[in-house]
Scaffold this active site. Structure first.
Site, PDB file in Angstrom:
ATOM      1  CE  LYS A   1       0.189   5.088   3.930  1.00  0.00           C
ATOM      2  NZ  LYS A   1       0.408   4.341   2.709  1.00  0.00           N
ATOM      3  CG  ASN A   2       3.673   3.280   4.325  1.00  0.00           C
ATOM      4  OD1 ASN A   2       2.493   3.073   4.031  1.00  0.00           O
ATOM      5  ND2 ASN A   2       4.436   4.154   3.683  1.00  0.00           N
TER       6      ASN A   2
ATOM      7  NE  ARG B   1       1.528  -0.330  -6.175  1.00  0.00           N
ATOM      8  CZ  ARG B   1       1.448  -0.768  -7.408  1.00  0.00           C
ATOM      9  NH1 ARG B   1       0.528  -0.320  -8.209  1.00  0.00           N
ATOM     10  NH2 ARG B   1       2.296  -1.665  -7.867  1.00  0.00           N
TER      11      ARG B   1
ATOM     12  CB  CYS C   1       0.441   3.340  -9.044  1.00  0.00           C
ATOM     13  SG  CYS C   1       0.815   4.318  -7.599  1.00  0.00           S
TER      14      CYS C   1
ATOM     15  NE  ARG D   1       4.082   2.087  -5.845  1.00  0.00           N
ATOM     16  CZ  ARG D   1       3.394   2.362  -4.733  1.00  0.00           C
ATOM     17  NH1 ARG D   1       2.358   3.138  -4.778  1.00  0.00           N
ATOM     18  NH2 ARG D   1       3.755   1.844  -3.586  1.00  0.00           N
ATOM     19  N   PRO D   2       5.847  -2.089 -10.540  1.00  0.00           N
ATOM     20  CG  PRO D   2       7.829  -2.842 -11.494  1.00  0.00           C
ATOM     21  CD  PRO D   2       7.105  -1.591 -11.080  1.00  0.00           C
TER      22      PRO D   2
ATOM     23  CG  ASP E   1       9.859  -6.898 -11.033  1.00  0.00           C
ATOM     24  OD1 ASP E   1       9.297  -5.895 -10.540  1.00  0.00           O
ATOM     25  OD2 ASP E   1      11.071  -6.925 -11.295  1.00  0.00           O
TER      26      ASP E   1
ATOM     27  CG  ASP F   1       6.453   7.632   0.941  1.00  0.00           C
ATOM     28  OD1 ASP F   1       6.311   7.588  -0.295  1.00  0.00           O
ATOM     29  OD2 ASP F   1       6.301   6.636   1.676  1.00  0.00           O
TER      30      ASP F   1
ATOM     31  NE  ARG G   1      -4.759   5.268  -0.502  1.00  0.00           N
ATOM     32  CZ  ARG G   1      -4.301   4.556  -1.496  1.00  0.00           C
ATOM     33  NH1 ARG G   1      -4.409   4.988  -2.724  1.00  0.00           N
ATOM     34  NH2 ARG G   1      -3.717   3.391  -1.279  1.00  0.00           N
TER      35      ARG G   1
END
Ligand code: EPZ
Length: 424
Positions: free
Chosen positions: A22-23, A92, A116, A121-122, A124, A307, A399
């Site tokens: 998935k990622n 996200r 989240c 979880r910015p 920037d 994860d 998901r």
């Protein structure tokens, strides 16, 4: 809302295939936007996040067909350059369209993702990278508005307070692929999903070296062409299945996986007394007795993945002694602890660490997942718990895990999905 009903106590056995990652797929789908024409992605898992990303690409103007784990993405010359809150709030990783849209069209408007369940979880570092390439960034009405007619190669340092960033490395790499001149990404993330995206971009005509090392060099090119790319196997799904086998006291073989992407997981399992035999694109896991406790610190690749922290905690909760997990990447990734406790686990949180005292017996109970990996951990714990475990809110699991209940059933687990109409 669906839930799983698990009857614990069965040993898993047999062979199973890992799905595509998935990622790796999510950035690959965004990368298709960099080239007009038809790109093909194969070994694409049919999971909810992939379907959400598909909706986003369609809203931007692409035509996306998805059948039998094969996806074709037809990208027109012109695209809409806005990713709306309605989709970004669901996933996200929608931020992956920022780099490609900005690089191709000189502008992009992407909603800020908001909160989240695993941490702040910015984004920037994504924005810092785009600014370094010459984009002007504004945050207006909850949206990132980026403008930059011609991005220019630059030196970009992508380390933040929590270390390297997978997403920012990939996003900046995608933008830099079409920038003028050379970009040097320092403190790049080393995850296999970064490398697989780089390889896809290279097959599209990009000039990228150093993927999988802390310093990547991207020499911008004038244009990219569509390509066909096979997705790498999902290392987190494979690792989750390995832990499921270990907690059940079983023996399974996972095919179509990449043991070389699972080094830290294999090492941890072996230290716990689990037999792991890694072959060419397959791995066999066997655990006939209770695992031994270990101490583990989560770290970016090639360290032990965040994860897999919840799933590993579920296993540690059954070990013969005291284990400690220190989470260094996300500040709030212990939401599964109270749920594991409902199944009889003995866990204490001390700052960034969880101290897990293994217990010989656990008992089934109704529990609720708070995110994707927490849900996987609860399913894994339910395989061991005596009696009935009911895992609610499996939409989190859906998901990122493709037909997981069917896979576990095939391996001998007693698990079924129950569809529950929403309460009014
Ligand atoms: C990716 O998220 C994965 N998601 C996550 O998997 C995974 O947990 C994470 O990498 C770490 O391995 C996808 O690939 C779609 P990061 P990403 O940027 O890229 C901080 C799952 O369960 N940070 O590497 O968003 C951040 O808050 C998901 O499949 C900043 O400070 O993660 C975190 O502490 C969950 N500023 C750390 O860096 C930024 O701009 C690493 O995050 C970006 C990140």
């Amino acid at each position: 809302m669906d839930k799983f009903i698990i009857q614990g106590g069965r040993s898993l056995s047999g062979m199973i295939r890992a799905s595509g990652a998935k990622n790796a797929v999510l950035p690959a789908m965004a990368a298709c936007l960099l080239a007009p024409g038809r790109s093909v992605l194969t070994n694409v898992p049919n999971v909810m996040d992939v379907r959400t990303m598909r909706r986003l690409l369609v809203r931007l103007g692409a035509k996306v067909d998805f059948e039998d784990n094969r996806m074709t993405v037809d990208v027109p010359e012109k695209l809409k350059c806005e990713a709306e809150y309605e989709i970004v709030k669901q996933m996200r990783a929608s931020y992956y369209v920022l780099g490609p849209l900005l690089a191709r069209f000189g502008r992009a408007k992407v909603s800020l993702p908001g909160g989240c369940s695993i941490g702040a979880r910015p984004i920037d570092l994504h924005l810092k990278g785009m600014e370094a390439l010459g984009a002007k960034i504004q945050i207006l009405h909850g949206y990132v508005e980026a403008q930059g007619r011609q991005l220019k190669g630059a030196r970009v340092l992508l380390a933040g307070t929590h270390g390297v960033s997978v997403g920012a490395t990939i996003n900046v790499m995608m933008a830099a692929a079409l920038a003028k001149g050379i970009t040097l990404i320092e403190s790049a993330a080393l995850e296999p999903e970064v490398v697989s995206t780089a390889q896809m971009l290279i097959s599209m005509g990009a000039d990228i070296t150093g993927a999988g090392t802390p310093v990547m060099t991207i020499a911008g090119v004038d244009g990219l062409r569509p390509a066909e790319t096979r997705m790498i196997p999902d290392r987190i799904e494979a690792g989750s299945l390995m832990i499921a086998a270990a907690i059940s006291g079983g023996c399974i073989t996972i095919e179509d996986c990449r043991p070389d992407h699972l080094g830290a997981v294999i090492e941890a399992l072996r230290a716990m007394g689990v037999k792991v035999a890694a072959g060419d694109e397959m791995v066999t896991v066997e655990a006939r007795r209770r695992v031994k406790p270990i101490d583990l610190t989560i770290a970016p690749y090639p360290g032990f993945p965040t994860d897999m922290q919840p799933q590993m905690m579920a296993l540690m909760a059954t070990a013969t002694g005291l284990s400690v997990i220190t989470e260094t990447i996300f500040e709030n990734r212990f939401m599964h602890v109270p749920e594991l406790q409902r199944l009889g686990a003995d866990i204490k949180i001390e700052g960034k660490s969880a101290v897990i005292k293994g217990v010989p017996e656990s008992t089934g109970a109704p529990v609720m997942g708070s995110d994707l990996r927490a849900s996987a951990a609860l399913v894994i714990a339910g395989l061991k718990a005596e009696g009935k475990t009911e895992v609610n809110r499996v939409y989190h699991l859906d998901r990122g895990y493709e037909r997981w209940e069917r896979k576990l059933k095939k391996l001998g687990a007693k698990i079924r999905r129950v569809h529950e109409p929403m309460a009014v």
